[in-house]
Design an enzyme around this catalytic site. Sequence first.
Site, PDB file in Angstrom:
ATOM      1  CB  THR A  59      -3.650   8.236   2.359  1.00 56.46           C
ATOM      2  OG1 THR A  59      -2.715   7.437   3.091  1.00 56.46           O
ATOM      3  CG2 THR A  59      -4.012   9.416   3.236  1.00 56.46           C
ATOM      4  NE  ARG A  86      -0.707   8.440   5.087  1.00 57.93           N
ATOM      5  CZ  ARG A  86      -0.601   7.640   6.123  1.00 57.93           C
ATOM      6  NH1 ARG A  86       0.349   7.843   7.016  1.00 57.93           N
ATOM      7  NH2 ARG A  86      -1.435   6.649   6.288  1.00 57.93           N
ATOM      8  CD  GLU A 103      -2.480   1.422   2.670  1.00 55.63           C
ATOM      9  OE1 GLU A 103      -2.748   0.409   3.346  1.00 55.63           O
ATOM     10  OE2 GLU A 103      -2.757   2.585   3.040  1.00 55.63           O
ATOM     11  CE  LYS A 159      -6.432   1.821   6.971  1.00 55.37           C
ATOM     12  NZ  LYS A 159      -5.283   2.382   6.277  1.00 55.37           N
TER      13      LYS A 159
HETATM   14  C1  3PG Z   1      -0.928   4.795   8.922  1.00 56.37           C
HETATM   15  O1  3PG Z   1      -1.877   5.504   9.131  1.00 56.37           O
HETATM   16  O2  3PG Z   1       0.189   5.227   8.633  1.00 56.37           O
HETATM   17  C2  3PG Z   1      -1.155   3.322   8.935  1.00 56.37           C
HETATM   18  O3  3PG Z   1      -2.340   3.039   9.553  1.00 56.37           O
HETATM   19  C3  3PG Z   1      -0.020   2.599   9.562  1.00 56.37           C
HETATM   20  O4  3PG Z   1      -0.038   2.784  10.910  1.00 56.37           O
HETATM   21  P1  3PG Z   1       1.212   2.361  11.788  1.00 56.37           P
HETATM   22  O5  3PG Z   1       2.316   3.318  11.457  1.00 56.37           O
HETATM   23  O6  3PG Z   1       0.722   2.472  13.198  1.00 56.37           O
HETATM   24  O7  3PG Z   1       1.583   0.946  11.400  1.00 56.37           O
END
Ligand code: 3PG
Length: 209
Positions: free
Chosen positions: A70, A46, A42, A130
């Site tokens: 995202t 961002r 994934e 999710k």
């Molecule tokens: C995020 O929002 O970056 C993902 O959900 C991953 O979360 P994590 O960094 O807690 O694994």
Amino acid sequence: MTVSINQVMTTSPVMPVMVINHIEQAVPLARALVDGGLKVLEITLRTPVALECIRRIKDEVPEAIVGAGTIINTQTLHQAIDAGAQFIVSPGITASLLDASLTCGVPILPGVATSSEVMRLLEKGITAMKFFPAEAAGGIPMLKSFGGPLPQVTFCPTGGVNPKNAPDYLALSNVACVGGSWMAPADLVDAGDWPEISRRAAEAAALKK
Ligand code: 3PG
């Protein structure tokens, strides 16, 4: 290659959530994760280079199943699909994003944190979701609670999942895989420490579903 939501959820026990700041990191990072055994990636939208990262990884790491994360509106949904994303991940869902994603031609893994959100997606025939942000939204007890009235839903908990708690999440009957960033944290990516990222990926790939 088109993929099914089932492939997205069951090919690997862990889905790396990737934040890539520099385009030249994209291919070696994806290669390190795939070599470690994690094929479903994934790439979060961002950073300004995220769409180009999706394009390059699709071209240069053909074994990977490349998703865009995202995705929070229809504009980024279509941009990600144009870049070649094979699946879409969103932290939550809106009416317009849901409508667009149902006809976009690639599987979507929408984020939920409450039973009402789960029910709204079920009404549209979506059964893979999710669970986000997993630890903050109730973690393992919450997923167990969803399993009673909503047993037809399969989750990918993400957010606060780590190597310590991942096995307990994966042991749940309504969890197919977990998502997380611990295999490819910013410090290792910035240092170009691909061997360590591969090692972490291999450890994650060996977790049992
Ligand atoms: C995020 O929002 O970056 C993902 O959900 C991953 O979360 P994590 O960094 O807690 O694994």
